[in-house]
Design a protein around this motif. Structure first.
Motif, mmCIF file in Angstrom:
data_model
loop_
_atom_site.group_PDB
_atom_site.id
_atom_site.type_symbol
_atom_site.label_atom_id
_atom_site.label_comp_id
_atom_site.label_asym_id
_atom_site.label_seq_id
_atom_site.Cartn_x
_atom_site.Cartn_y
_atom_site.Cartn_z
ATOM 1 N N TYR A 15 41.812 46.097 31.519
ATOM 2 C CA TYR A 15 40.977 46.550 32.634
ATOM 3 C C TYR A 15 41.824 47.321 33.643
ATOM 4 O O TYR A 15 41.430 48.381 34.131
ATOM 5 N N ILE A 16 43.014 46.804 33.918
ATOM 6 C CA ILE A 16 43.938 47.504 34.815
ATOM 7 C C ILE A 16 44.300 48.869 34.235
ATOM 8 O O ILE A 16 44.294 49.885 34.937
ATOM 9 N N LYS A 18 42.588 50.659 32.162
ATOM 10 C CA LYS A 18 41.414 51.532 32.232
ATOM 11 C C LYS A 18 41.331 52.207 33.598
ATOM 12 O O LYS A 18 41.127 53.424 33.693
ATOM 13 N N ARG A 19 41.512 51.445 34.650
ATOM 14 C CA ARG A 19 41.437 51.996 36.000
ATOM 15 C C ARG A 19 42.553 53.018 36.253
ATOM 16 O O ARG A 19 42.329 54.073 36.854
ATOM 17 N N LYS A 20 43.761 52.712 35.801
ATOM 18 C CA LYS A 20 44.881 53.629 36.025
ATOM 19 C C LYS A 20 44.708 54.913 35.212
ATOM 20 O O LYS A 20 44.996 56.015 35.699
ATOM 21 N N GLU A 22 41.813 56.192 34.263
ATOM 22 C CA GLU A 22 40.719 56.949 34.870
ATOM 23 C C GLU A 22 41.180 57.672 36.132
ATOM 24 O O GLU A 22 40.734 58.791 36.406
ATOM 25 N N ALA A 23 42.079 57.042 36.885
ATOM 26 C CA ALA A 23 42.615 57.703 38.080
ATOM 27 C C ALA A 23 43.397 58.950 37.686
ATOM 28 O O ALA A 23 43.317 59.990 38.356
ATOM 29 N N VAL A 84 44.528 48.265 41.942
ATOM 30 C CA VAL A 84 43.573 49.267 41.446
ATOM 31 C C VAL A 84 42.138 48.880 41.801
ATOM 32 O O VAL A 84 41.177 49.335 41.173
ATOM 33 N N ILE A 86 40.538 45.824 41.794
ATOM 34 C CA ILE A 86 39.831 44.786 41.035
ATOM 35 C C ILE A 86 40.229 43.415 41.583
ATOM 36 O O ILE A 86 41.419 43.122 41.734
ATOM 37 N N GLU A 119 33.036 49.059 31.473
ATOM 38 C CA GLU A 119 33.303 48.623 32.845
ATOM 39 C C GLU A 119 32.536 47.336 33.151
ATOM 40 O O GLU A 119 33.086 46.397 33.745
ATOM 41 N N ASN A 123 34.183 43.595 34.009
ATOM 42 C CA ASN A 123 33.847 42.945 35.264
ATOM 43 C C ASN A 123 33.192 41.584 35.018
ATOM 44 O O ASN A 123 33.492 40.604 35.709
ATOM 45 N N THR A 197 49.618 55.429 36.980
ATOM 46 C CA THR A 197 48.742 56.601 36.899
ATOM 47 C C THR A 197 49.530 57.870 36.647
ATOM 48 O O THR A 197 49.101 58.749 35.875
#
Length: 230
Positions: A15-16, A18-20, A22-23, A84, A86, A119, A123, A197
Motif C-alpha cells: 500500500y505504501i 502504491k502511494r509512492k 502514484e506520486a 504517504v 495512510i 485502493e 484501505n 517517490t
C-alpha cells in the motif's frame, strides 16, 4: 508504456509502495501514456482466515515472537505509512486469506476499475479492519466502487478468475520475484519494494527513454516476502 505491479492486499509495504509510485506517476510527463496492470501475489496462499484474533496475535503465533516485538515491527510500517497519508491500524486487521480479493481485482481489471478497487481493498484490510475473505463485504465494497454487486457475488461464489491469479503467481516465480511490491516497467526494468517517490520517477523516465539494459534492477526497498517477513 505498460507497468505491471505484483502485490498482496495483506502486505503493508504494498500500500505504501502504491502511494509512492502514484506520486511519481503524477509528476511523470508521459503519465497519460502509461498503463498500470495489477498482478496477484499471495504471501500465504494456505492462510486460514481467523476472525477471533488480530494481525499482531496471528503474527506472534506464526513467528513465535513476543507481542512487544511484533508491535515494534508493525509500528515501523505504520510510521512509513503516515508519510504517504495512510493511518494504519494493523492491530485491528483481520488475518484473512486474500484469494477472493485477488479474484475481485481481476474482475475489476476487466471492467476498468482495478485502481479504485485496489485502493479500497488496501484501505479495508490495513486501515478499516475489514475481512477481505468475506463475500458479503467484498460485494459491498465492489458496489460502492462502481461494480455490479450481483455480478461480483456470482463471480465470487464460482471459481472465476482463480486461474488468472495462479497465472500471475507463476509469472512472478518465472521472474524470480520473492517479495512484494514488485514493479516491472516496460517489460524489462524491475523495481523492488516501496522505493522513494524520486526513485520511481527516475525509473519511469529511464524506462521511457529506453536506455536501460534488460534486467537491470533497483535495490530493494520495504517489502514483504513469502515467509511473511515485512
Amino acid at each position: 508504456m505498460e507497468i505491471s505491479i505484483w502485490s498482496d492486499i495483506r502486505c503493508p509495504f504494498c500500500y505504501i509502495g502504491k502511494r509512492k509510485f502514484e506520486a511519481a506517476l503524477n509528476k511523470f510527463e508521459h503519465a497519460d501514456k502509461v498503463k498500470v496492470v495489477w498482478k496477484s501475489f499471495e504471501l500465504d496462499p494456505n492462510l486460514q482466515t481467523r476472525t477471533d484474533i488480530n494481525a499482531i496475535e496471528h503474527f506472534c503465533e506464526s513467528k513465535g515472537i513476543e507481542p512487544e516485538q511484533a508491535k515494534q515491527m508493525f509500528n515501523g510500517a505504520s510510521q512509513m505509512a503516515k508519510e504517504v497519508g495512510i493511518d494504519y491500524k494493523l492491530d485491528q486487521s483481520v488475518p484473512a486469506n486474500s484469494l477472493k480479493a485477488h479474484r475481485l481485482m481481476h474482475y475489476a481489471q476487466s471492467k476498468g476499475k482495478s485502481g479504485d478497487i485496489k485502493e479500497a481493498l488496501f484501505n479495508a484490510h490495513l486501515v478499516a479492519g475489514k475481512n477481505i475473505d468475506d463475500i458479503d463485504f467484498l460485494v459491498e465494497l465492489a458496489g460502492a466502487n462502481g461494480l455490479d454487486g450481483e455480478e461480483v457475488c456470482t463471480m465470487l461464489q464460482s471459481e472465476d478468475f482463480t486461474y488468472e491469479v495462479r497465472q500471475d503467481q507463476m509469472e512472478a516465480r518465472n521472474l524470480g520475484v520473492s517479495g512484494v511490491p514488485f514493479f516491472v516497467l516496460n517489460n524489462k526494468y524491475g523495481v523492488s519494494g516501496a522505493q522513494p517517490t524520486e526513485v520511481f520517477l527516475d525509473s519511469l523516465e529511464k524506462a521511457w527513454e529506453n536506455h536501460l539494459e534488460e534486467g537491470e534492477q533497483v535495490e530493494a526497498g520495504g517489502s514483504c516476502d513469502i515467509d511473511g517477513n515485512c
